[in-house]
Motif scaffolding. Structure first.
Motif, mmCIF file in Angstrom:
data_model
loop_
_atom_site.group_PDB
_atom_site.id
_atom_site.type_symbol
_atom_site.label_atom_id
_atom_site.label_comp_id
_atom_site.label_asym_id
_atom_site.label_seq_id
_atom_site.Cartn_x
_atom_site.Cartn_y
_atom_site.Cartn_z
ATOM 1 N N ILE A 40 0.867 -1.180 0.000
ATOM 2 C CA ILE A 40 0.000 0.000 0.000
ATOM 3 C C ILE A 40 0.900 1.224 0.000
ATOM 4 C CG2 ILE A 40 -1.766 1.255 1.278
ATOM 5 C CD1 ILE A 40 -2.568 -1.507 2.476
ATOM 6 N N TYR A 41 0.815 2.010 -1.064
ATOM 7 C CA TYR A 41 1.651 3.206 -1.215
ATOM 8 C C TYR A 41 0.720 4.411 -1.305
ATOM 9 C CZ TYR A 41 5.137 6.406 -3.190
ATOM 10 O OH TYR A 41 5.985 7.466 -3.422
ATOM 11 N N MET A 42 0.480 5.032 -0.180
ATOM 12 C CA MET A 42 -0.380 6.214 -0.141
ATOM 13 C C MET A 42 -0.112 6.983 1.153
ATOM 14 S SD MET A 42 -3.974 4.122 0.488
ATOM 15 C CE MET A 42 -4.841 5.289 -0.442
ATOM 16 N N PRO A 43 -0.526 8.237 1.186
ATOM 17 C CA PRO A 43 -0.293 9.021 2.403
ATOM 18 C C PRO A 43 -1.206 8.538 3.535
ATOM 19 C CG PRO A 43 -1.570 10.279 0.818
ATOM 20 C CD PRO A 43 -1.161 9.016 0.138
ATOM 21 N N PRO A 44 -0.840 8.861 4.765
ATOM 22 C CA PRO A 44 -1.690 8.464 5.886
ATOM 23 C C PRO A 44 -3.041 9.189 5.805
ATOM 24 C CG PRO A 44 0.324 9.541 6.683
ATOM 25 C CD PRO A 44 0.369 9.540 5.194
ATOM 26 N N CYS A 45 -4.102 8.429 5.667
ATOM 27 C CA CYS A 45 -5.453 8.978 5.561
ATOM 28 C C CYS A 45 -6.433 7.855 5.865
ATOM 29 C CB CYS A 45 -5.682 9.555 4.164
ATOM 30 S SG CYS A 45 -5.599 8.344 2.848
ATOM 31 N N PRO A 46 -7.715 8.175 6.017
ATOM 32 C CA PRO A 46 -8.688 7.120 6.291
ATOM 33 C C PRO A 46 -8.711 6.025 5.228
ATOM 34 C CG PRO A 46 -9.651 9.249 6.790
ATOM 35 C CD PRO A 46 -8.326 9.513 6.133
ATOM 36 N N LEU A 47 -8.480 6.381 3.971
ATOM 37 C CA LEU A 47 -8.461 5.385 2.905
ATOM 38 C C LEU A 47 -7.301 4.408 3.088
ATOM 39 C CD1 LEU A 47 -9.756 4.360 0.318
ATOM 40 C CD2 LEU A 47 -8.351 5.994 -0.950
ATOM 41 N N ALA A 48 -6.173 4.874 3.567
ATOM 42 C CA ALA A 48 -5.030 3.998 3.834
ATOM 43 C C ALA A 48 -5.360 3.019 4.956
ATOM 44 C CB ALA A 48 -3.796 4.816 4.183
ATOM 45 N N VAL A 49 -6.022 3.505 5.985
ATOM 46 C CA VAL A 49 -6.423 2.629 7.096
ATOM 47 C C VAL A 49 -7.398 1.573 6.593
ATOM 48 C CG1 VAL A 49 -7.608 2.546 9.325
ATOM 49 C CG2 VAL A 49 -6.021 4.415 8.832
ATOM 50 N N ALA A 50 -8.375 1.981 5.801
ATOM 51 C CA ALA A 50 -9.344 1.033 5.249
ATOM 52 C C ALA A 50 -8.651 0.022 4.335
ATOM 53 C CB ALA A 50 -10.439 1.779 4.497
ATOM 54 N N SER A 51 -7.639 0.447 3.613
ATOM 55 C CA SER A 51 -6.901 -0.467 2.735
ATOM 56 C C SER A 51 -6.173 -1.526 3.546
ATOM 57 C CB SER A 51 -5.893 0.306 1.888
ATOM 58 O OG SER A 51 -6.543 1.240 1.072
ATOM 59 N N MET A 52 -5.556 -1.127 4.650
ATOM 60 C CA MET A 52 -4.875 -2.092 5.520
ATOM 61 C C MET A 52 -5.876 -3.081 6.108
ATOM 62 S SD MET A 52 -2.166 0.261 7.597
ATOM 63 C CE MET A 52 -2.686 1.952 7.334
ATOM 64 N N LEU A 53 -7.009 -2.570 6.562
ATOM 65 C CA LEU A 53 -8.027 -3.437 7.141
ATOM 66 C C LEU A 53 -8.619 -4.382 6.101
ATOM 67 C CD1 LEU A 53 -9.829 -0.851 9.443
ATOM 68 C CD2 LEU A 53 -8.400 -2.773 10.169
ATOM 69 N N VAL A 61 -1.301 -10.543 2.984
ATOM 70 C CA VAL A 61 -0.208 -9.928 3.731
ATOM 71 C C VAL A 61 0.038 -8.556 3.124
ATOM 72 C CG1 VAL A 61 2.221 -10.138 4.356
ATOM 73 C CG2 VAL A 61 0.804 -12.191 4.146
ATOM 74 N N HIS A 62 0.094 -7.529 3.956
ATOM 75 C CA HIS A 62 0.276 -6.191 3.401
ATOM 76 C C HIS A 62 1.427 -5.455 4.070
ATOM 77 C CE1 HIS A 62 -2.368 -5.589 6.890
ATOM 78 N NE2 HIS A 62 -1.874 -4.367 6.944
ATOM 79 N N ALA A 63 2.053 -4.594 3.273
ATOM 80 C CA ALA A 63 3.110 -3.712 3.757
ATOM 81 C C ALA A 63 2.701 -2.293 3.399
ATOM 82 C CB ALA A 63 4.439 -4.058 3.109
ATOM 83 N N GLU A 72 14.042 3.862 -6.169
ATOM 84 C CA GLU A 72 14.890 2.727 -5.788
ATOM 85 C C GLU A 72 14.547 2.232 -4.388
ATOM 86 O OE1 GLU A 72 19.453 2.535 -4.762
ATOM 87 O OE2 GLU A 72 19.172 2.677 -6.944
ATOM 88 N N SER A 73 14.359 3.150 -3.450
ATOM 89 C CA SER A 73 14.000 2.768 -2.085
ATOM 90 C C SER A 73 12.639 2.085 -2.054
ATOM 91 C CB SER A 73 13.967 3.998 -1.179
ATOM 92 O OG SER A 73 15.253 4.542 -1.043
ATOM 93 N N LEU A 74 11.715 2.606 -2.849
ATOM 94 C CA LEU A 74 10.388 1.993 -2.925
ATOM 95 C C LEU A 74 10.478 0.569 -3.478
ATOM 96 C CD1 LEU A 74 7.337 2.188 -2.657
ATOM 97 C CD2 LEU A 74 7.279 3.234 -4.923
ATOM 98 N N ALA A 75 11.258 0.384 -4.536
ATOM 99 C CA ALA A 75 11.435 -0.948 -5.120
ATOM 100 C C ALA A 75 12.031 -1.924 -4.105
ATOM 101 C CB ALA A 75 12.301 -0.861 -6.370
ATOM 102 N N ASP A 76 13.022 -1.450 -3.328
ATOM 103 C CA ASP A 76 13.639 -2.302 -2.296
ATOM 104 C C ASP A 76 12.616 -2.728 -1.254
ATOM 105 O OD1 ASP A 76 16.090 -2.140 -3.527
ATOM 106 O OD2 ASP A 76 16.844 -0.531 -2.211
ATOM 107 N N ARG A 77 11.783 -1.806 -0.832
ATOM 108 C CA ARG A 77 10.775 -2.120 0.185
ATOM 109 C C ARG A 77 9.729 -3.103 -0.349
ATOM 110 N NH1 ARG A 77 13.116 2.333 1.713
ATOM 111 N NH2 ARG A 77 13.134 2.972 3.878
#
Length: 80
Positions: A40-53, A61-63, A72-77
């Motif tokens: 999940i690549y998005m800023p902290p917001c209610p939609l991000a919380v709902a995506s994790m849930l 499994v989510h990161a 490059e850092s994003l690809a590594d993660r």
């Protein structure tokens, strides 16, 4: 809360549940199933919380990676 003081978004538990279920159904339609990995690549917001849930609800499994990383850092993660 947003970056500016006084700017917040309020979400009820019912709204969060509805959004979580909708996102979970969307993920399933896209072929995500139990045991799959989701980033999940998005800023902290209610939609991000709902995506994790939603991921947790269907057993994926989510990161979470918040904005501000180089490509490059994003690809590594994502690979980790």
């Amino acid at each position: 809360e947003k970056d500016e003081p006084g700017e917040e978004v309020r979400v009820t538990y019912r709204e969060l549940l509805e959004l979580t279920c909708r996102l979970g159904n969307t993920l399933r339609r896209q072929g995500v199933k139990q045991g799959d990995r989701v980033t999940i690549y998005m800023p902290p917001c209610p939609l991000a919380v709902a995506s994790m849930l939603a991921c947790a609800r269907i057993g994926a499994v989510h990161a979470v990676v918040f904005a501000g990383f180089s490509a490059e850092s994003l690809a590594d993660r994502i690979q980790d």
